[in-house]
Design a protein around this motif. Sequence first.
Motif, PDB file in Angstrom:
ATOM      1  N   GLN A 212      -6.669 -15.618   3.528  1.00 12.99           N
ATOM      2  CA  GLN A 212      -5.995 -14.343   3.337  1.00 12.99           C
ATOM      3  C   GLN A 212      -4.780 -14.488   2.427  1.00 12.99           C
ATOM      4  O   GLN A 212      -4.494 -13.614   1.595  1.00 12.99           O
ATOM      5  CB  GLN A 212      -5.577 -13.752   4.673  1.00 12.99           C
ATOM      6  N   LYS A 213      -4.069 -15.607   2.520  1.00  9.66           N
ATOM      7  CA  LYS A 213      -2.912 -15.834   1.669  1.00  9.66           C
ATOM      8  C   LYS A 213      -3.335 -15.989   0.206  1.00  9.66           C
ATOM      9  O   LYS A 213      -2.627 -15.557  -0.704  1.00  9.66           O
ATOM     10  CB  LYS A 213      -2.139 -17.065   2.137  1.00  9.66           C
TER      11      LYS A 213
ATOM     12  N   TYR B 267      -7.121  -1.974   0.021  1.00 12.32           N
ATOM     13  CA  TYR B 267      -7.204  -3.141   0.906  1.00 12.32           C
ATOM     14  C   TYR B 267      -7.083  -2.702   2.368  1.00 12.32           C
ATOM     15  O   TYR B 267      -7.869  -3.144   3.230  1.00 12.32           O
ATOM     16  CB  TYR B 267      -6.128  -4.178   0.588  1.00 12.32           C
TER      17      TYR B 267
ATOM     18  N   PHE C  45      -3.822 -12.577  -1.043  1.00  8.10           N
ATOM     19  CA  PHE C  45      -2.563 -11.847  -1.239  1.00  8.10           C
ATOM     20  C   PHE C  45      -1.702 -12.407  -2.378  1.00  8.10           C
ATOM     21  O   PHE C  45      -0.896 -11.686  -2.957  1.00  8.10           O
ATOM     22  CB  PHE C  45      -1.736 -11.876   0.053  1.00  8.10           C
TER      23      PHE C  45
ATOM     24  N   SER D  15       0.655 -13.219   7.558  1.00 11.81           N
ATOM     25  CA  SER D  15       0.294 -12.969   6.166  1.00 11.81           C
ATOM     26  C   SER D  15       0.495 -11.503   5.796  1.00 11.81           C
ATOM     27  O   SER D  15       0.898 -11.181   4.676  1.00 11.81           O
ATOM     28  CB  SER D  15      -1.166 -13.359   5.927  1.00 11.81           C
ATOM     29  N   MET D  16       0.188 -10.602   6.766  1.00 17.50           N
ATOM     30  CA  MET D  16       0.323  -9.177   6.484  1.00 17.50           C
ATOM     31  C   MET D  16       1.771  -8.797   6.185  1.00 17.50           C
ATOM     32  O   MET D  16       2.028  -7.843   5.450  1.00 17.50           O
ATOM     33  CB  MET D  16      -0.210  -8.352   7.655  1.00 17.50           C
TER      34      MET D  16
ATOM     35  N   PHE E 273       2.193  -9.136   2.632  1.00 12.68           N
ATOM     36  CA  PHE E 273       1.426  -8.123   1.900  1.00 12.68           C
ATOM     37  C   PHE E 273       2.235  -6.843   1.659  1.00 12.68           C
ATOM     38  O   PHE E 273       2.090  -6.209   0.605  1.00 12.68           O
ATOM     39  CB  PHE E 273       0.147  -7.783   2.683  1.00 12.68           C
TER      40      PHE E 273
ATOM     41  N   SER F  59      -3.239  -1.618  -2.856  1.00  4.51           N
ATOM     42  CA  SER F  59      -2.728  -1.677  -1.475  1.00  4.51           C
ATOM     43  C   SER F  59      -3.521  -0.768  -0.550  1.00  4.51           C
ATOM     44  O   SER F  59      -3.950  -1.173   0.545  1.00  4.51           O
ATOM     45  CB  SER F  59      -1.252  -1.262  -1.432  1.00  4.51           C
TER      46      SER F  59
END
Length: 736
Positions: A268-269, A150, A272, A2-3, A6, A147
Amino acid sequence: MSMNYFYVVPLASLFALGFAFYFFKRMMRESEGTEKMKTIAQYVREGAMSYLKQQYKVVALVFAVLVLIFSVMAYFGLQNNWVPFAFLTGGFFSGLAGFFGMKTATYASARTTNAARKSLNKGLQIAFRSGAVMGLVVVGLALLDISVWYLILDHFIENADTGHKLIMITTTMLTFGMGASTQALFARVGGGIYTKAADVGADLVGKVEAGIPEDDPRNPATIADNVGDNVGDVAGMGADLYESYCGSILSTAALGASAFISNPAMQQKAVFAPMIIAAVGVFLSIFGIFLVRTKEDADMKMLMKALNRGVNTSAFFIAIFTFVILFLLGFENWIGLSFSVIAGLLAGIVIGQGTEYFTSHSYKPTRRIAESSQTGPATVIISGMGSGMISTVIPVVSIVFAILISYLSPLGFDIKNMLSAENIGMGLYGIAIAAVGMLSTLGITLATDAYGPIADNAGGNAEMCGLEPEVRKRTDALDALGNTTAATGKGFAIGSAALTALALLASYMEEIRIGLLRLGDTVLEFADGNTVEVAKASLIDFMNYFQVTLMNPKVLAGIFIGSMMAFLFCGLTMNAVGRAAQKMVEEVRRQFREIKGILTGEAVPDYARCVSISTKGAQHEMLLPSLLAIIIPILVGITMGVSGVMGLLAGGLGSGFVLAVFMANSGGAWDNAKKYIEEGNLGGKGSDAHKAAVVGDTVGDPFKDTSGPSLNILIKLMSMVSIVMAGLTVSWSLLG
């Protein structure tokens, strides 16, 4: 994994800031024209920067007091320790966005005038791409701020439960929206009072009494008027939409963290997703900016078509890419969520088109207002108010459809179970992501708005420098288009505020959850003896626990107070403009009377005195309405508790949205009705019809540039204050 998705967000922010710098440097390479054109542009630039410096001093004092209050609350466990810092960065970046946008605008106006000496298309491109600097700076700084915060919070907040960690991160990030909202409200209210005091004074004494043209150098208030266009419609609008953009993304992220708490793989998705959609929107906005160009013999409709080409192309592609983004992120209901985004996009487009119809002099409503000027100012005012009231139908119906479709789409239109505990979180996430969709192409939609005051100043420069009629004709065409795009931008900002504020209502309940846990309250005990763990409670559980129902007198009381707040705020800001304008009128009359030779062009007016009057008036008058927006939600929270605050926010949202649309559209229509007459229709400049239309325009000035656009910030700021003060509200309130 997921990152990896991001990192497109900080990349997009750097991309936006890079192109903003590119457009700025391209604009600066253009010539400002003759020495006189440069001198006038310098007067405006110095006045604008002087005002902004004074405003930031006042705002800095307010921020210092609020940071101290938040620090004390954090010390006593009523607030997250990160909130004071987040609040400061939100306000700083909001102010920075306005500063960069205004700096660009004050350098661009004379260059637009000089370009218009060569061609209409050249003037349009310089003005529009300079406006694009504002749009790209706003989205670039916003995504950079999001950004960085986070990454900081993800590193420092430690919690064994990943799901609740994301809720803490997103609700903490929401609080920097209060800093942005506070800065935006001061910028909007102060800038609006400044610009309209100068504009009303210049019009009433210059046009009506002295019979001299708009922006005539003999008018002492004309420099202050041009300065005001920048501090109100550029710096103020930039700060306004910065906080709308951040608020929509962050409220969606917070709702995503809550809605998917039982599904860690997707949580988390879901956080994001709004950030990534906004990031892709940046790239598409830049693409759309390069599509804006027109022919030399373009009329108002062709100019509008040129701007719409860029905006609509960007919107079309973000709709397509949304399906791809949500599919790649792995949402099971990715098609439904994509239609939520499209619902927001379409609502924004429909609101824009509806605003254009009711405010452009290419269409019947504004022409009818112009025709009513033949029987005097009273009928102009009656006609304009009636048209403005009718114009609220399209935005309200659009938002209603957007809310229903964006809520139901992720649920597969399961109307029967739409309010079940399992579905309500996902439905609200759909509404929130619809707000992101509406604002996803802000880079270009804000460019169309910031373009307006640049074109207006370009026309002022042409008039003050006595350039040939063809140049003034071109700048007038650009200016008339700017009035419509400004009205469209205000409608767009108000529409996005409605969806964002609705999402913030749900986010408020998430902050209540965090506040209860911070105080050590881990269980909700209901009157019937049932209990629910706070950490696992649904939104419906909280609504039932705090009795958020129309049968609760605290909710009803809050609705009435919220509705009143919209009208009280407008009344205070309208009166503020009236008092400041009165001083300006007296000063302009004094100079005409005492400085011999002004009207014959043999003496130079004291422009600095008028700039000073507007500056002092704005600084003094902006404090009360701005502080009320902060104080009232706190008072309602500590007297009537959570249910009273929910009523306050709902009442403020409903009345504030409709009132803001009415005021923005009435003001825009009055302004363009005047310009329609000035183009040679119904007797042209100097006729009785023109003088009546000028009176209507002066009434509309504070409608469209002070009170109306400030209301969307009021709606969101009350929500943000309530979110930040949630810990205080749940820990102590007089009526529970």
